[in-house]
Design a protein around this motif. Sequence first.
Motif, PDB file in Angstrom:
ATOM      1  N   GLY A  95       0.798  -1.213   0.000  1.00 16.85           N
ATOM      2  CA  GLY A  95       0.000   0.000   0.000  1.00 16.85           C
ATOM      3  C   GLY A  95       0.831   1.264   0.000  1.00 16.85           C
ATOM      4  N   ASP A  96       0.143   2.406  -0.008  1.00 18.80           N
ATOM      5  CA  ASP A  96       0.775   3.714  -0.061  1.00 18.80           C
ATOM      6  C   ASP A  96      -0.010   4.645   0.846  1.00 18.80           C
ATOM      7  OD1 ASP A  96       1.284   6.505  -1.053  1.00 18.80           O
ATOM      8  OD2 ASP A  96       2.560   5.444  -2.471  1.00 18.80           O
ATOM      9  N   VAL A  97       0.695   5.468   1.620  1.00 16.83           N
ATOM     10  CA  VAL A  97       0.016   6.336   2.588  1.00 16.83           C
ATOM     11  C   VAL A  97      -0.143   7.762   2.093  1.00 16.83           C
ATOM     12  CG1 VAL A  97       0.791   4.948   4.542  1.00 16.83           C
ATOM     13  CG2 VAL A  97       2.186   6.884   3.775  1.00 16.83           C
ATOM     14  N   THR A  98       0.222   8.034   0.846  1.00 17.69           N
ATOM     15  CA  THR A  98       0.108   9.386   0.314  1.00 17.69           C
ATOM     16  C   THR A  98      -1.331   9.871   0.390  1.00 17.69           C
ATOM     17  OG1 THR A  98       1.970   9.081  -1.191  1.00 17.69           O
ATOM     18  CG2 THR A  98       0.406  10.816  -1.738  1.00 17.69           C
ATOM     19  N   SER A 108       7.213   8.308  -1.161  1.00 21.53           N
ATOM     20  CA  SER A 108       7.956   8.079  -2.389  1.00 21.53           C
ATOM     21  C   SER A 108       8.884   6.894  -2.154  1.00 21.53           C
ATOM     22  CB  SER A 108       8.757   9.325  -2.779  1.00 21.53           C
ATOM     23  OG  SER A 108       9.539   9.089  -3.948  1.00 21.53           O
ATOM     24  N   GLY A 109       8.494   5.732  -2.634  1.00 19.06           N
ATOM     25  CA  GLY A 109       9.270   4.526  -2.359  1.00 19.06           C
ATOM     26  C   GLY A 109       9.216   4.197  -0.883  1.00 19.06           C
ATOM     27  N   ASP A 110      10.381   4.141  -0.246  1.00 19.64           N
ATOM     28  CA  ASP A 110      10.415   3.832   1.181  1.00 19.64           C
ATOM     29  C   ASP A 110      10.605   5.077   2.035  1.00 19.64           C
ATOM     30  OD1 ASP A 110      13.014   4.436   0.588  1.00 19.64           O
ATOM     31  OD2 ASP A 110      13.883   2.606   1.440  1.00 19.64           O
ATOM     32  N   ALA A 143       9.013   4.122   5.248  1.00 17.87           N
ATOM     33  CA  ALA A 143       7.881   3.210   5.103  1.00 17.87           C
ATOM     34  C   ALA A 143       8.456   1.851   4.745  1.00 17.87           C
ATOM     35  CB  ALA A 143       6.930   3.692   4.010  1.00 17.87           C
ATOM     36  N   SER A 144       8.088   0.845   5.472  1.00 16.24           N
ATOM     37  CA  SER A 144       8.696  -0.463   5.231  1.00 16.24           C
ATOM     38  C   SER A 144       7.726  -1.569   5.591  1.00 16.24           C
ATOM     39  CB  SER A 144       9.971  -0.617   6.066  1.00 16.24           C
ATOM     40  OG  SER A 144       9.673  -0.524   7.453  1.00 16.24           O
TER      41      SER A 144
END
Length: 347
Positions: free
Chosen positions: A214-217, A237-239, A282-283
């Motif tokens: 997932g992505d938290v943007t 953006s990536g990690d 983010a990992s």
Amino acid sequence: MAQLFISYRTSDGKDKATALARDLGALFGDEQVFLDKDDLRAGVSWRAEIAATLRARPVLLLLLTPELLTAIDGNGRLRIADPADPVRRELSDALTGGAHVIPLLCDGLDAPPTAADLPEPFNRIGEFTWRPLRAYDWQHDLARLVDDLRALGIVAAGPAATNGGQSATPTASARRRWLVPALAGAVFALGVGWYAVQRSPTTAAARPSATDPGDVTGAWLATLATDETLSLSLRQSGDQVELNSRPVAIGRRADWADYRRFWRERFGSELDFVTYRGKGSASSLPGDRLVIDIALQIVSSPGDTLTDTGNLHATLGADGTTMTGTLWLNSKQAERPLRLVRTPKSN
């Protein structure tokens, strides 16, 4: 071998020692900071391990708390008068090994004790320059301590301290200390804002899957208590993750009253709004949910003057629209539960 050794009384110094280790580790590298609860290896003699570390002549940061000086044993005797007392042994070994000692005057002690009235080896701490380390003025006191450590030749070491704290393979110690980026620690020590986070447009929720965590943007509403919420913007953006908040009104907040009084006395103006900013990682491991770990700065709005630092740690929910975790603020020396809900994108 660690260059910085933190000595403290567990009964009232553990939280402050942990926060100090985390912030110094973010700046100088976790491998440079020795904190017994994190760095004692399993299966070794803790006394031998500590003695070996102190023989390497690190800087001993002695947290002078009320309990360190006044704690008594079962027989009613001062613990610092007992040659077997761990804190006394640490100070004795440090002095014998030629280590530089910095006594840190913590909350609860209004003035340094009279060294001559203390038992050996504490009667020698008057030979060294004292520094305050107070929760309500943590950033100012820590910045001054960092200047002292640099003057003593303490320098950043290792890739985690030279690559913005974003090591591709963080150590176990770094993970335990929440991966606070070294860049954030370095610049808050200078007492200035370190970057401007641009608000990004909200995007549709990225639902986690077995292959995509997932992505938290997007825009999020963070709930800290029934009457306390933050409107946050996250950009992934990536990690890497960046955080920014809308200005938060604190003029009527009881928990900010002491700091606002301090601000008024120091700057001659009112502090009515603050903004949260942050940068981190983010990992996720295969099959696990996305975890964000962000080093925070709380700055005045307007003005961008640093007022506090901390950490936000949260896990993305299975639906991609919620996160749960914790918020740590160094001024409070405490952890709070945190829930974030993604704000739907407006048309």
